[in-house]
Design a protein around this motif. Structure first.
Motif, PDB file in Angstrom:
ATOM      1  N   LEU A  39       0.824  -1.214   0.000  1.00 44.78           N
ATOM      2  CA  LEU A  39       0.000   0.000   0.000  1.00 44.78           C
ATOM      3  C   LEU A  39       0.856   1.261   0.000  1.00 44.78           C
ATOM      4  O   LEU A  39       0.593   2.205  -0.747  1.00 44.78           O
ATOM      5  CB  LEU A  39      -0.920   0.007   1.219  1.00 44.78           C
ATOM      6  CG  LEU A  39      -2.168  -0.853   1.149  1.00 44.78           C
ATOM      7  CD1 LEU A  39      -2.869  -0.866   2.503  1.00 44.78           C
ATOM      8  CD2 LEU A  39      -3.103  -0.345   0.085  1.00 44.78           C
ATOM      9  N   ILE A  40       1.888   1.261   0.813  1.00 48.75           N
ATOM     10  CA  ILE A  40       2.758   2.435   0.898  1.00 48.75           C
ATOM     11  C   ILE A  40       3.499   2.655  -0.414  1.00 48.75           C
ATOM     12  O   ILE A  40       3.608   3.786  -0.905  1.00 48.75           O
ATOM     13  CB  ILE A  40       3.728   2.289   2.088  1.00 48.75           C
ATOM     14  CG1 ILE A  40       2.947   2.407   3.392  1.00 48.75           C
ATOM     15  CG2 ILE A  40       4.831   3.337   2.031  1.00 48.75           C
ATOM     16  CD1 ILE A  40       3.742   2.059   4.620  1.00 48.75           C
ATOM     17  N   VAL A  41       3.993   1.580  -1.006  1.00 54.36           N
ATOM     18  CA  VAL A  41       4.702   1.701  -2.278  1.00 54.36           C
ATOM     19  C   VAL A  41       3.764   2.193  -3.369  1.00 54.36           C
ATOM     20  O   VAL A  41       4.144   3.040  -4.187  1.00 54.36           O
ATOM     21  CB  VAL A  41       5.361   0.354  -2.654  1.00 54.36           C
ATOM     22  CG1 VAL A  41       5.832   0.352  -4.086  1.00 54.36           C
ATOM     23  CG2 VAL A  41       6.521   0.069  -1.721  1.00 54.36           C
ATOM     24  N   CYS A  42       2.536   1.684  -3.398  1.00 55.78           N
ATOM     25  CA  CYS A  42       1.578   2.128  -4.411  1.00 55.78           C
ATOM     26  C   CYS A  42       1.252   3.610  -4.270  1.00 55.78           C
ATOM     27  O   CYS A  42       1.132   4.315  -5.268  1.00 55.78           O
ATOM     28  CB  CYS A  42       0.302   1.297  -4.329  1.00 55.78           C
ATOM     29  SG  CYS A  42       0.482  -0.355  -5.001  1.00 55.78           S
ATOM     30  N   VAL A  43       1.123   4.069  -3.034  1.00 58.89           N
ATOM     31  CA  VAL A  43       0.820   5.490  -2.812  1.00 58.89           C
ATOM     32  C   VAL A  43       1.953   6.368  -3.328  1.00 58.89           C
ATOM     33  O   VAL A  43       1.715   7.450  -3.858  1.00 58.89           O
ATOM     34  CB  VAL A  43       0.544   5.751  -1.316  1.00 58.89           C
ATOM     35  CG1 VAL A  43       0.585   7.224  -0.984  1.00 58.89           C
ATOM     36  CG2 VAL A  43      -0.797   5.169  -0.932  1.00 58.89           C
ATOM     37  N   LEU A  44       3.187   5.895  -3.213  1.00 62.92           N
ATOM     38  CA  LEU A  44       4.320   6.705  -3.644  1.00 62.92           C
ATOM     39  C   LEU A  44       4.659   6.538  -5.119  1.00 62.92           C
ATOM     40  O   LEU A  44       5.065   7.489  -5.782  1.00 62.92           O
ATOM     41  CB  LEU A  44       5.549   6.370  -2.798  1.00 62.92           C
ATOM     42  CG  LEU A  44       5.478   6.770  -1.331  1.00 62.92           C
ATOM     43  CD1 LEU A  44       6.722   6.309  -0.603  1.00 62.92           C
ATOM     44  CD2 LEU A  44       5.295   8.261  -1.196  1.00 62.92           C
ATOM     45  N   VAL A  45       4.499   5.336  -5.663  1.00 62.58           N
ATOM     46  CA  VAL A  45       5.000   5.049  -7.001  1.00 62.58           C
ATOM     47  C   VAL A  45       3.969   5.302  -8.100  1.00 62.58           C
ATOM     48  O   VAL A  45       4.317   5.807  -9.171  1.00 62.58           O
ATOM     49  CB  VAL A  45       5.526   3.592  -7.066  1.00 62.58           C
ATOM     50  CG1 VAL A  45       5.857   3.184  -8.465  1.00 62.58           C
ATOM     51  CG2 VAL A  45       6.751   3.458  -6.186  1.00 62.58           C
ATOM     52  N   VAL A  46       2.707   4.972  -7.868  1.00 59.47           N
ATOM     53  CA  VAL A  46       1.700   5.087  -8.928  1.00 59.47           C
ATOM     54  C   VAL A  46       1.547   6.523  -9.434  1.00 59.47           C
ATOM     55  O   VAL A  46       1.532   6.733 -10.653  1.00 59.47           O
ATOM     56  CB  VAL A  46       0.352   4.476  -8.466  1.00 59.47           C
ATOM     57  CG1 VAL A  46      -0.765   4.815  -9.425  1.00 59.47           C
ATOM     58  CG2 VAL A  46       0.487   2.975  -8.317  1.00 59.47           C
ATOM     59  N   LEU A  72       8.062  13.560  -4.176  1.00 66.18           N
ATOM     60  CA  LEU A  72       8.226  14.394  -2.982  1.00 66.18           C
ATOM     61  C   LEU A  72       6.891  14.984  -2.533  1.00 66.18           C
ATOM     62  O   LEU A  72       6.608  15.068  -1.332  1.00 66.18           O
ATOM     63  CB  LEU A  72       9.238  15.504  -3.246  1.00 66.18           C
ATOM     64  CG  LEU A  72      10.692  15.059  -3.397  1.00 66.18           C
ATOM     65  CD1 LEU A  72      11.567  16.253  -3.754  1.00 66.18           C
ATOM     66  CD2 LEU A  72      11.189  14.390  -2.141  1.00 66.18           C
ATOM     67  N   GLY A  73       6.064  15.375  -3.498  1.00 64.51           N
ATOM     68  CA  GLY A  73       4.741  15.886  -3.158  1.00 64.51           C
ATOM     69  C   GLY A  73       3.875  14.831  -2.489  1.00 64.51           C
ATOM     70  O   GLY A  73       3.142  15.116  -1.537  1.00 64.51           O
ATOM     71  N   MET A  74       3.962  13.602  -2.972  1.00 59.97           N
ATOM     72  CA  MET A  74       3.184  12.526  -2.349  1.00 59.97           C
ATOM     73  C   MET A  74       3.712  12.221  -0.950  1.00 59.97           C
ATOM     74  O   MET A  74       2.936  11.867  -0.068  1.00 59.97           O
ATOM     75  CB  MET A  74       3.211  11.268  -3.218  1.00 59.97           C
ATOM     76  CG  MET A  74       2.325  11.367  -4.440  1.00 59.97           C
ATOM     77  SD  MET A  74       0.627  11.844  -4.092  1.00 59.97           S
ATOM     78  CE  MET A  74       0.052  10.453  -3.157  1.00 59.97           C
ATOM     79  N   LEU A  75       5.023  12.333  -0.749  1.00 62.24           N
ATOM     80  CA  LEU A  75       5.564  12.158   0.601  1.00 62.24           C
ATOM     81  C   LEU A  75       5.031  13.226   1.544  1.00 62.24           C
ATOM     82  O   LEU A  75       4.698  12.937   2.693  1.00 62.24           O
ATOM     83  CB  LEU A  75       7.089  12.203   0.574  1.00 62.24           C
ATOM     84  CG  LEU A  75       7.803  10.894   0.292  1.00 62.24           C
ATOM     85  CD1 LEU A  75       9.302  11.137   0.146  1.00 62.24           C
ATOM     86  CD2 LEU A  75       7.540   9.892   1.383  1.00 62.24           C
ATOM     87  N   LEU A  76       4.937  14.457   1.059  1.00 59.79           N
ATOM     88  CA  LEU A  76       4.395  15.532   1.889  1.00 59.79           C
ATOM     89  C   LEU A  76       2.896  15.345   2.125  1.00 59.79           C
ATOM     90  O   LEU A  76       2.401  15.561   3.226  1.00 59.79           O
ATOM     91  CB  LEU A  76       4.649  16.888   1.232  1.00 59.79           C
ATOM     92  CG  LEU A  76       6.088  17.372   1.235  1.00 59.79           C
ATOM     93  CD1 LEU A  76       6.206  18.660   0.426  1.00 59.79           C
ATOM     94  CD2 LEU A  76       6.569  17.587   2.643  1.00 59.79           C
ATOM     95  N   PHE A  77       2.187  14.937   1.080  1.00 62.04           N
ATOM     96  CA  PHE A  77       0.737  14.800   1.162  1.00 62.04           C
ATOM     97  C   PHE A  77       0.314  13.587   1.986  1.00 62.04           C
ATOM     98  O   PHE A  77      -0.583  13.665   2.814  1.00 62.04           O
ATOM     99  CB  PHE A  77       0.158  14.709  -0.256  1.00 62.04           C
ATOM    100  CG  PHE A  77      -1.320  14.542  -0.296  1.00 62.04           C
ATOM    101  CD1 PHE A  77      -2.165  15.579   0.056  1.00 62.04           C
ATOM    102  CD2 PHE A  77      -1.882  13.341  -0.689  1.00 62.04           C
ATOM    103  CE1 PHE A  77      -3.542  15.428   0.020  1.00 62.04           C
ATOM    104  CE2 PHE A  77      -3.254  13.171  -0.726  1.00 62.04           C
ATOM    105  CZ  PHE A  77      -4.085  14.215  -0.374  1.00 62.04           C
ATOM    106  N   ALA A  78       0.982  12.445   1.773  1.00 61.76           N
ATOM    107  CA  ALA A  78       0.570  11.194   2.414  1.00 61.76           C
ATOM    108  C   ALA A  78       1.534  10.750   3.507  1.00 61.76           C
ATOM    109  O   ALA A  78       1.410   9.640   4.016  1.00 61.76           O
ATOM    110  CB  ALA A  78       0.460  10.093   1.364  1.00 61.76           C
ATOM    111  N   GLY A  79       2.483  11.584   3.880  1.00 57.67           N
ATOM    112  CA  GLY A  79       3.470  11.194   4.881  1.00 57.67           C
ATOM    113  C   GLY A  79       2.862  10.842   6.223  1.00 57.67           C
ATOM    114  O   GLY A  79       3.276   9.885   6.869  1.00 57.67           O
ATOM    115  N   HIS A  80       1.862  11.605   6.639  1.00 55.71           N
ATOM    116  CA  HIS A  80       1.211  11.339   7.919  1.00 55.71           C
ATOM    117  C   HIS A  80       0.519   9.979   7.888  1.00 55.71           C
ATOM    118  O   HIS A  80       0.601   9.200   8.842  1.00 55.71           O
ATOM    119  CB  HIS A  80       0.212  12.455   8.229  1.00 55.71           C
ATOM    120  CG  HIS A  80      -0.433  12.314   9.569  1.00 55.71           C
ATOM    121  ND1 HIS A  80      -1.639  11.684   9.736  1.00 55.71           N
ATOM    122  CD2 HIS A  80      -0.022  12.695  10.798  1.00 55.71           C
ATOM    123  CE1 HIS A  80      -1.956  11.691  11.017  1.00 55.71           C
ATOM    124  NE2 HIS A  80      -0.989  12.308  11.684  1.00 55.71           N
TER     125      HIS A  80
END
Length: 90
Positions: free
Chosen positions: A20-27, A60-68
């Motif tokens: 799930l975490i990889v999909c959120v960052l990679v897709v 990087l944007g997804m890390l900021l957006f979904a990091g929490h």
């Protein structure tokens, strides 16, 4: 006691969270790369930075957006694992 069923449940939960975490960052990065590739093919611009920079910024944007959410999922996984660790050992 660590039964095969408990081991499979523990590992499958960890693999599911990781996927799930990889999909959120990679897709999103893959979709952004696809759009840039279509743009490059249509305009015949062959700049390497044009293909790399948008994917980096999207990641990087997804890390900021979904990091929490990512940190919460990982902490929930570790808390659950440590809670059942005592019963699994002996």
């Amino acid at each position: 006691m660590m039964t095969p069923e408990a081991a499979v449940a523990l590992v499958s939960n960890a693999v599911l969270i990781t996927a799930l975490i990889v999909c959120v960052l990679v897709v999103p990065s893959l979709l952004g790369g696809l759009l840039v590739s279509v743009f490059q093919a249509a305009t015949q611009i062959n700049e390497q930075m044009l293909s790399f920079l948008p994917r980096l910024l999207i990641t990087l944007g997804m890390l900021l957006f979904a990091g929490h959410w990512i940190l919460r999922k990982l902490s929930d996984l570790f808390i659950e694992t440590f809670k059942i660790a005592g019963s699994l050992v002996g």
